[in-house]
Design a protein around this motif. Sequence first.
Motif, PDB file in Angstrom:
ATOM      1  N   PHE A  68       0.833  -1.193   0.000  1.00 36.96           N
ATOM      2  CA  PHE A  68       0.000   0.000   0.000  1.00 36.96           C
ATOM      3  C   PHE A  68       0.874   1.252   0.000  1.00 36.96           C
ATOM      4  O   PHE A  68       1.912   1.298   0.673  1.00 36.96           O
ATOM      5  CB  PHE A  68      -0.913   0.025   1.225  1.00 36.96           C
ATOM      6  N   LEU A  69       0.423   2.263  -0.740  1.00 36.57           N
ATOM      7  CA  LEU A  69       1.048   3.580  -0.757  1.00 36.57           C
ATOM      8  C   LEU A  69       0.000   4.575  -0.304  1.00 36.57           C
ATOM      9  O   LEU A  69      -0.987   4.814  -1.003  1.00 36.57           O
ATOM     10  CB  LEU A  69       1.538   3.916  -2.165  1.00 36.57           C
ATOM     11  N   HIS A  70       0.206   5.118   0.889  1.00 35.14           N
ATOM     12  CA  HIS A  70      -0.785   5.996   1.519  1.00 35.14           C
ATOM     13  C   HIS A  70      -0.235   7.421   1.514  1.00 35.14           C
ATOM     14  O   HIS A  70       0.724   7.722   2.226  1.00 35.14           O
ATOM     15  CB  HIS A  70      -1.053   5.527   2.945  1.00 35.14           C
ATOM     16  N   LEU A  71      -0.838   8.275   0.700  1.00 34.05           N
ATOM     17  CA  LEU A  71      -0.349   9.641   0.530  1.00 34.05           C
ATOM     18  C   LEU A  71      -1.143  10.612   1.399  1.00 34.05           C
ATOM     19  O   LEU A  71      -2.370  10.663   1.327  1.00 34.05           O
ATOM     20  CB  LEU A  71      -0.451  10.059  -0.934  1.00 34.05           C
ATOM     21  N   GLY A  72      -0.427  11.396   2.205  1.00 35.13           N
ATOM     22  CA  GLY A  72      -1.065  12.429   3.006  1.00 35.13           C
ATOM     23  C   GLY A  72      -1.986  11.907   4.072  1.00 35.13           C
ATOM     24  O   GLY A  72      -3.005  12.527   4.371  1.00 35.13           O
ATOM     25  N   GLY A  73      -1.636  10.793   4.678  1.00 43.75           N
ATOM     26  CA  GLY A  73      -2.520  10.177   5.667  1.00 43.75           C
ATOM     27  C   GLY A  73      -2.349  10.692   7.072  1.00 43.75           C
ATOM     28  O   GLY A  73      -3.030  10.232   7.988  1.00 43.75           O
ATOM     29  N   GLY A  74      -1.434  11.647   7.277  1.00 42.17           N
ATOM     30  CA  GLY A  74      -1.209  12.139   8.635  1.00 42.17           C
ATOM     31  C   GLY A  74      -0.451  11.121   9.464  1.00 42.17           C
ATOM     32  O   GLY A  74       0.355  10.339   8.948  1.00 42.17           O
ATOM     33  N   LEU A  75      -0.690  11.106  10.766  1.00 41.27           N
ATOM     34  CA  LEU A  75      -0.004  10.171  11.652  1.00 41.27           C
ATOM     35  C   LEU A  75      -0.567   8.762  11.465  1.00 41.27           C
ATOM     36  O   LEU A  75      -1.776   8.586  11.369  1.00 41.27           O
ATOM     37  CB  LEU A  75      -0.164  10.601  13.113  1.00 41.27           C
ATOM     38  N   PRO A  76       0.303   7.745  11.440  1.00 41.02           N
ATOM     39  CA  PRO A  76      -0.159   6.361  11.248  1.00 41.02           C
ATOM     40  C   PRO A  76      -0.693   5.765  12.550  1.00 41.02           C
ATOM     41  O   PRO A  76      -0.084   4.886  13.154  1.00 41.02           O
ATOM     42  CB  PRO A  76       1.105   5.648  10.767  1.00 41.02           C
ATOM     43  N   THR A  77      -1.836   6.283  12.996  1.00 37.59           N
ATOM     44  CA  THR A  77      -2.420   5.841  14.261  1.00 37.59           C
ATOM     45  C   THR A  77      -3.888   5.488  14.060  1.00 37.59           C
ATOM     46  O   THR A  77      -4.461   5.719  13.004  1.00 37.59           O
ATOM     47  CB  THR A  77      -2.328   6.950  15.323  1.00 37.59           C
ATOM     48  N   GLN A  78      -4.482   4.933  15.070  1.00 34.95           N
ATOM     49  CA  GLN A  78      -5.922   4.709  15.134  1.00 34.95           C
ATOM     50  C   GLN A  78      -6.459   3.909  13.956  1.00 34.95           C
ATOM     51  O   GLN A  78      -7.277   4.366  13.174  1.00 34.95           O
ATOM     52  CB  GLN A  78      -6.665   6.051  15.261  1.00 34.95           C
ATOM     53  N   GLY A  79      -5.974   2.671  13.819  1.00 34.86           N
ATOM     54  CA  GLY A  79      -6.510   1.772  12.813  1.00 34.86           C
ATOM     55  C   GLY A  79      -6.148   2.171  11.401  1.00 34.86           C
ATOM     56  O   GLY A  79      -6.964   2.034  10.487  1.00 34.86           O
ATOM     57  N   ASN A  80      -4.924   2.651  11.195  1.00 29.29           N
ATOM     58  CA  ASN A  80      -4.504   3.009   9.850  1.00 29.29           C
ATOM     59  C   ASN A  80      -4.119   1.750   9.070  1.00 29.29           C
ATOM     60  O   ASN A  80      -4.201   0.637   9.570  1.00 29.29           O
ATOM     61  CB  ASN A  80      -3.354   4.018   9.899  1.00 29.29           C
ATOM     62  N   ALA A  81      -3.661   1.942   7.814  1.00 29.95           N
ATOM     63  CA  ALA A  81      -3.535   0.832   6.872  1.00 29.95           C
ATOM     64  C   ALA A  81      -2.678  -0.314   7.399  1.00 29.95           C
ATOM     65  O   ALA A  81      -3.050  -1.493   7.281  1.00 29.95           O
ATOM     66  CB  ALA A  81      -2.983   1.347   5.543  1.00 29.95           C
ATOM     67  N   HIS A  82      -1.509  -0.007   7.988  1.00 31.22           N
ATOM     68  CA  HIS A  82      -0.613  -1.088   8.406  1.00 31.22           C
ATOM     69  C   HIS A  82      -1.185  -1.887   9.576  1.00 31.22           C
ATOM     70  O   HIS A  82      -0.778  -3.034   9.798  1.00 31.22           O
ATOM     71  CB  HIS A  82       0.768  -0.522   8.773  1.00 31.22           C
ATOM     72  N   GLU A  83      -2.126  -1.292  10.323  1.00 31.35           N
ATOM     73  CA  GLU A  83      -2.757  -1.998  11.436  1.00 31.35           C
ATOM     74  C   GLU A  83      -3.910  -2.870  10.963  1.00 31.35           C
ATOM     75  O   GLU A  83      -4.351  -3.757  11.691  1.00 31.35           O
ATOM     76  CB  GLU A  83      -3.251  -0.988  12.476  1.00 31.35           C
ATOM     77  N   VAL A  84      -4.389  -2.622   9.764  1.00 29.44           N
ATOM     78  CA  VAL A  84      -5.480  -3.415   9.193  1.00 29.44           C
ATOM     79  C   VAL A  84      -4.938  -4.494   8.263  1.00 29.44           C
ATOM     80  O   VAL A  84      -5.351  -5.654   8.330  1.00 29.44           O
ATOM     81  CB  VAL A  84      -6.464  -2.501   8.422  1.00 29.44           C
ATOM     82  N   ALA A  85      -3.991  -4.119   7.399  1.00 32.63           N
ATOM     83  CA  ALA A  85      -3.418  -5.049   6.423  1.00 32.63           C
ATOM     84  C   ALA A  85      -2.189  -5.723   7.031  1.00 32.63           C
ATOM     85  O   ALA A  85      -1.052  -5.507   6.579  1.00 32.63           O
ATOM     86  CB  ALA A  85      -3.068  -4.314   5.146  1.00 32.63           C
ATOM     87  N   LEU A  86      -2.398  -6.537   8.029  1.00 34.50           N
ATOM     88  CA  LEU A  86      -1.281  -7.181   8.724  1.00 34.50           C
ATOM     89  C   LEU A  86      -0.503  -8.058   7.753  1.00 34.50           C
ATOM     90  O   LEU A  86      -1.082  -8.776   6.940  1.00 34.50           O
ATOM     91  CB  LEU A  86      -1.812  -8.003   9.898  1.00 34.50           C
ATOM     92  N   GLY A  87       0.816  -7.992   7.838  1.00 38.02           N
ATOM     93  CA  GLY A  87       1.653  -8.776   6.953  1.00 38.02           C
ATOM     94  C   GLY A  87       1.923  -8.107   5.618  1.00 38.02           C
ATOM     95  O   GLY A  87       2.644  -8.661   4.785  1.00 38.02           O
ATOM     96  N   SER A  88       1.374  -6.922   5.401  1.00 41.63           N
ATOM     97  CA  SER A  88       1.588  -6.188   4.161  1.00 41.63           C
ATOM     98  C   SER A  88       2.719  -5.169   4.343  1.00 41.63           C
ATOM     99  O   SER A  88       3.166  -4.894   5.455  1.00 41.63           O
ATOM    100  CB  SER A  88       0.304  -5.461   3.741  1.00 41.63           C
ATOM    101  N   ARG A  89       3.143  -4.595   3.223  1.00 42.97           N
ATOM    102  CA  ARG A  89       4.120  -3.518   3.245  1.00 42.97           C
ATOM    103  C   ARG A  89       3.382  -2.216   2.976  1.00 42.97           C
ATOM    104  O   ARG A  89       2.595  -2.122   2.019  1.00 42.97           O
ATOM    105  CB  ARG A  89       5.209  -3.753   2.207  1.00 42.97           C
TER     106      ARG A  89
END
Length: 256
Positions: A68-89
Motif C-alpha cells: 500500500f502507498l498511503h499519501l497524506g494520511g497524517g499520523l499512522p495511528t488509530q486503525g490506519n492501513a498497516h494496522e489493518v493489512a497485517l503482513g503487508s508492506r
Amino acid sequence: MPEFDSHTPNLARMYDYLLGGENNFAIDREAIDTLAELLPEAVPVARANRAFLQRAVRYLTGTGIRQFLHLGGGLPTQGNAHEVALGSRVVYVERDPVAAAHGRALLQADDGAVMLQADLLDTDDVLGRAADFLDLSQPVGLLLVSVLHFVLDDDEPHAMVARLRDALAPGSHLVVTHATSLVRAQGPGTLGVHRGAGGTDRTPQEIREFFGDFTLVSPGLVQAADWRPDRPRLVGSPSPASCLLVGVAQKAAKPQ
C-alpha cells in the motif's frame, strides 16, 4: 529531526485527536474542540472516513493486494492501513516534516511500514522513493484518503493523480475520499469544513474524474457510510458523512 511544537496546532495531530487518539497536545485538542463547536459534523465525518479506509483496506487485502502507498494520511495511528493489512508492506508519505518525523517515531518497531517526508505534488520523487520499499511492478493499493480536497485547482490535482495511476501496475486499486458540496447552488464553500482549512470541495463529477479509466467497484462513488458498510444503516437515519464521497477503483489488466 524537527521538534514537536506543543504550542502550535498541527493538522496531523488534530486529526489523531478527532479519531480518539493520544498522539496530540493540548493545543491540538483545543483547536478541534473549537472546530467541533462551530461544525458539529467534524467528528463523525472524520470517524466515518477512517471507518471507510479500514473497510477499503480489508477489501483490497481480500483481492490479494499486499502493498500500500498511503499519501497524506497524517499520523499512522488509530486503525490506519498497516494496522489493518497485517503482513503487508505500507509506505506512508506526508508533506509536513513535523508529522513525518512523528510518524517515523511511531513506526520504529514496525518492519512492514515506513514514513517518508515528501511533497505529494512531486510524483516522480514520491514514486521513486516508494520503490525502495514497494515492488511497483506488482499491484499496489494507492490510498488518497481525505487529502485531495487540500490540493487546490491551481496545483492540477487531476493531472497529479493521472501520473500516479499511470505508474501503477495492472490490478492495482485507487482509494479516494473527497469532500463534496452536493448543494453548491447555495453558494461556494457550503461545507465550510475543508475551505476553512485551506482546501476545496468538488462536485461528484469532478471527484469521479480522479479515477480516470479505472473501473469503480460496487457500490461505486457513494457517501462514506454507504460503501460496503459493516452493518446496515437504519432506514431514514442520516449519514454522518453526507459531505464525503468515497470510491475504490481497479486498474484493468493490459490486453493480450
